[in-house]
Design a protein around this motif. Structure first.
Motif, PDB file in Angstrom:
ATOM      1  N   LEU A 197       1.119  -1.196  -0.396  1.00 58.13           N
ATOM      2  CA  LEU A 197      -0.253  -0.308  -0.036  1.00 58.13           C
ATOM      3  C   LEU A 197       1.015   1.226   0.465  1.00 58.13           C
ATOM      4  O   LEU A 197       1.619   1.452   0.688  1.00 58.13           O
ATOM      5  N   TYR A 198       0.450   1.882  -0.420  1.00 54.55           N
ATOM      6  CA  TYR A 198       1.677   3.140  -1.083  1.00 54.55           C
ATOM      7  C   TYR A 198       0.476   4.993  -1.184  1.00 54.55           C
ATOM      8  O   TYR A 198      -0.662   4.153  -1.897  1.00 54.55           O
ATOM      9  N   GLU A 199       0.984   5.878  -0.450  1.00 53.69           N
ATOM     10  CA  GLU A 199       0.528   6.820  -0.289  1.00 53.69           C
ATOM     11  C   GLU A 199       1.068   7.696  -0.896  1.00 53.69           C
ATOM     12  O   GLU A 199       2.054   8.026  -1.443  1.00 53.69           O
ATOM     13  N   HIS A 200       0.042   8.272  -2.568  1.00 50.48           N
ATOM     14  CA  HIS A 200       0.794   8.999  -3.286  1.00 50.48           C
ATOM     15  C   HIS A 200       0.534  10.381  -2.965  1.00 50.48           C
ATOM     16  O   HIS A 200      -0.826  11.258  -3.079  1.00 50.48           O
ATOM     17  N   ALA A 201       0.691  11.329  -2.343  1.00 49.68           N
ATOM     18  CA  ALA A 201       0.256  12.774  -1.890  1.00 49.68           C
ATOM     19  C   ALA A 201       0.908  14.130  -2.825  1.00 49.68           C
ATOM     20  O   ALA A 201       1.852  14.078  -3.231  1.00 49.68           O
ATOM     21  N   PHE A 202       0.015  14.992  -3.194  1.00 45.39           N
ATOM     22  CA  PHE A 202       0.291  15.324  -4.284  1.00 45.39           C
ATOM     23  C   PHE A 202       0.395  17.718  -3.469  1.00 45.39           C
ATOM     24  O   PHE A 202      -1.030  17.090  -2.934  1.00 45.39           O
ATOM     25  N   LEU A 203       0.674  18.160  -3.779  1.00 43.69           N
ATOM     26  CA  LEU A 203       0.599  19.201  -4.374  1.00 43.69           C
ATOM     27  C   LEU A 203       0.165  19.778  -4.932  1.00 43.69           C
ATOM     28  O   LEU A 203       0.718  20.250  -5.708  1.00 43.69           O
ATOM     29  N   LEU A 204      -1.146  21.484  -4.906  1.00 45.19           N
ATOM     30  CA  LEU A 204      -1.214  21.485  -5.699  1.00 45.19           C
ATOM     31  C   LEU A 204      -1.069  23.234  -5.504  1.00 45.19           C
ATOM     32  O   LEU A 204      -0.604  23.459  -4.750  1.00 45.19           O
ATOM     33  N   ASP A 205      -1.300  24.151  -6.550  1.00 46.35           N
ATOM     34  CA  ASP A 205      -0.827  25.227  -6.414  1.00 46.35           C
ATOM     35  C   ASP A 205      -1.314  26.223  -5.415  1.00 46.35           C
ATOM     36  O   ASP A 205      -0.938  26.838  -5.202  1.00 46.35           O
ATOM     37  N   GLY A 207      -1.825  25.113  -2.560  1.00 41.50           N
ATOM     38  CA  GLY A 207      -1.673  24.729  -0.984  1.00 41.50           C
ATOM     39  C   GLY A 207      -2.160  23.743  -0.517  1.00 41.50           C
ATOM     40  O   GLY A 207      -2.219  23.220   0.489  1.00 41.50           O
ATOM     41  N   VAL A 208      -3.674  23.277  -1.694  1.00 46.43           N
ATOM     42  CA  VAL A 208      -4.381  22.318  -1.251  1.00 46.43           C
ATOM     43  C   VAL A 208      -3.319  20.885  -1.176  1.00 46.43           C
ATOM     44  O   VAL A 208      -2.562  21.025  -2.829  1.00 46.43           O
ATOM     45  N   GLU A 209      -3.704  19.950  -0.321  1.00 51.26           N
ATOM     46  CA  GLU A 209      -3.073  18.959  -0.225  1.00 51.26           C
ATOM     47  C   GLU A 209      -3.962  17.357  -0.614  1.00 51.26           C
ATOM     48  O   GLU A 209      -5.062  17.847   0.217  1.00 51.26           O
ATOM     49  N   ILE A 210      -3.385  16.699  -1.715  1.00 46.56           N
ATOM     50  CA  ILE A 210      -5.001  15.799  -1.755  1.00 46.56           C
ATOM     51  C   ILE A 210      -3.453  14.403  -1.732  1.00 46.56           C
ATOM     52  O   ILE A 210      -2.345  13.937  -2.575  1.00 46.56           O
ATOM     53  N   SER A 211      -4.103  13.081  -1.500  1.00 46.76           N
ATOM     54  CA  SER A 211      -4.201  11.754  -1.743  1.00 46.76           C
ATOM     55  C   SER A 211      -4.657  10.766  -2.066  1.00 46.76           C
ATOM     56  O   SER A 211      -5.796  10.430  -2.117  1.00 46.76           O
ATOM     57  N   LEU A 212      -3.305  10.010  -2.769  1.00 45.62           N
ATOM     58  CA  LEU A 212      -4.319   9.184  -3.450  1.00 45.62           C
ATOM     59  C   LEU A 212      -3.734   7.504  -2.773  1.00 45.62           C
ATOM     60  O   LEU A 212      -2.553   7.465  -2.811  1.00 45.62           O
ATOM     61  N   TRP A 213      -3.814   6.882  -2.358  1.00 46.56           N
ATOM     62  CA  TRP A 213      -3.615   5.339  -1.878  1.00 46.56           C
ATOM     63  C   TRP A 213      -3.615   4.124  -3.087  1.00 46.56           C
ATOM     64  O   TRP A 213      -4.933   3.437  -3.336  1.00 46.56           O
TER      65      TRP A 213
END
Length: 248
Positions: A197-205, A207-213
């Motif tokens: 299981l991996y967390e792919h965390a993304f930072l948007l322009d 400043g919002v952070e979104i994670s996909l698993w």
């Protein structure tokens, strides 16, 4: 006294909880939350992030009212705002909370409050401080993060993988970080099965952070590796449990 600029959030940034928990607390304390349209509540079911701020305040002769803006970022990239009115003008001076999904309705409700006319000699100052900029939860790499998101979603084989709304949001990703998640292991199932299981965390322009698993596993009829992607950790771990159970 009106406060014409953003201030510290009513629920501080460090206040724990997911966007759903912030919504539950707001609806739980508002006396008129049952008046919100069902469609508004349904849209908030897919909230990805939350922010709250003091919008205005008036303190005079022992009475007060404050209005707060609560905003949620939705999975389709739009934002939805609810307005909270807090005041002690009811008999007994008990603090009451009301919530509205329209700023005009908020203004109408505020105008009905029996507050005395503005009187500077009796007004209490409201100390306001700008909210600190949100601190990123991770350190992010900035090497073509949007392309990383596209490749991750493209290799996902589960039917309930994130859709075009999430893909559109991540097209604006300016950073990403991958970490392997541990804990809460699923049942082993058939000998030789492999789950990661991996967390792919993304930072948007903005400043919002979104994670996909991402779940990688070999719980397939021919033992080949399979990739599945989910929008929450619980959904990903639930899928691991189901796959292991199917292969037991």
């Amino acid at each position: 006294m009106s406060v014409p600029y953003e201030t510290t959030a009513y629920e501080p940034r460090e206040s724990p909880g997911s966007p759903e928990e912030h919504l539950a607390r707001l609806l739980g304390r508002a006396l008129n939350s049952f008046e919100l349209p069902d469609e508004t509540i349904r849209r908030l079911d897919c909230a990805l992030a939350y922010d709250g701020s003091l919008h205005s305040a008036h303190h005079s002769a022992g009475l007060h009212r404050e209005t707060y803006r609560h905003t949620w970022l939705l999975a389709d990239g739009s934002a939805l705002t609810l307005w909270e009115l807090v005041h002690n003008t009811a008999p007994g001076s008990e603090v009451q909370h009301e919530v509205y999904d329209d700023e005009e309705e908020l203004s109408t409700a505020t105008a009905r409050l029996p507050l005395p006319p503005d009187a500077p000699e009796f007004e209490l100052p409201v100390l306001v401080q700008p909210s600190p900029p949100p601190q990123a939860r991770h350190a992010y790499a900035s090497d073509d993060s949007a392309d990383h998101a596209r490749r991750l979603l493209r290799r996902a084989e589960n039917a309930d993988r994130p859709g075009a709304d999430v893909a559109s949001l991540l097209a604006a990703a300016s950073g990403h970080r991958i970490t392997q998640a541990f804990g809460r292991p699923c049942r082993a199932g058939r000998a030789g099965l492999c789950f990661s299981l991996y967390e792919h965390a993304f930072l948007l322009d903005d400043g919002v952070e979104i994670s996909l698993w991402e779940v990688e596993h070999t719980a397939t009829p021919d033992g080949r590796h399979m990739c599945e992607v989910y929008v929450t950790e619980d959904a990903a771990r639930g899928a691991m449990e189901r796959r292991a159970a199917q292969m037991s």
